[in-house]
Design an enzyme around this catalytic site. Structure first.
Site: not given
Ligand code: GAR
Length: 197
Positions: A110, A175
């Site tokens: 997320h 990420e």
């Protein structure tokens, strides 16, 4: 470890997982990539690598993940021998029966420091809130929206001239490093649990 990936978009996180596997830093194999969007680039990336792909039929619902579709997804993942399910930009809420089929075996990435900014376009939410930093979180998936136990998270500064696009791009660089690292960590934990059994 055999991975199954669910994604709705471009699949750059899946690409980062593949790159880590190629580099030998992640001992895993992606057996199956499923998307709720037949046109998602993640499917094309997977096909180019010769990975089995499939489209999740959500019966025309725009955001809902109907129970039948979740059951079909679980069956497909099981048939492919998947041990850990990685959500990579998958934009529907996973619930039972899919959660029941993979207890503590579904993880998500997320683009925010959860519990801050759950839901869609977390980078836009962070900009609107005027925070000095945001980041990215990898967590186990539970019944809530981006609420499961956190595996790892790291911060990214918000710059004065950031737009949603520049901020999201900076988070994505993080990420792409963090997701393969988190998968390796979960893999190590799973192996330890197996050995202790
Ligand atoms: C990623 O930034 C991921 O964190 C986000 O979607 C993007 C997918 O990019 N996920 C969510 O917002 C889930 N709530 P990708 O398709 O290039 O991996």
């Amino acid at each position: 470890m055999v991975l199954g990936i669910l994604g709705s978009g471009s699949g750059s996180n899946m690409q980062a997982i593949l790159d880590a596997i190629d580099a030998g830093t992640l001992d895993a194999r992606i057996a199956l990539v499923l998307s709720d969007n037949p046109d998602a680039f993640i499917l094309e990336r997977a096909r180019q690598r010769g990975i089995e792909t499939g489209v999740i039929d959500c019966g025309g619902f725009k955001t809902k993940f109907p129970e039948q579709a979740q059951a079909a997804t679980a069956a497909r993942l099981k048939a492919a021998g998947v041990e850990l399910v990685c959500l990579a930009g998958f934009l529907r809420l996973v619930k039972c029966p899919l959660l029941d089929a993979f207890p503590r075996r579904i993880i998500n990435i997320h683009p925010a420091l959860l519990p801050a900014f759950p839901g869609l376009e977390a980078w836009t939410q962070a900009l609107a809130a005027g925070v000095a930093e945001t980041g990215c979180t990898v967590h186990f998936v539970d019944e809530g929206m981006d609420t499961g136990p956190i595996i790892v998270q790291e911060a990214v500064p918000v710059l004065a001239d950031d737009t949603p696009a520049t901020l999201h791009a900076r988070i994505q660089v993080l990420e792409h490093r963090l997701y393969p690292e988190a998968i390796a960590r979960v893999n190590a934990e799973m192996l330890k649990t197996e050995t202790l059994k």
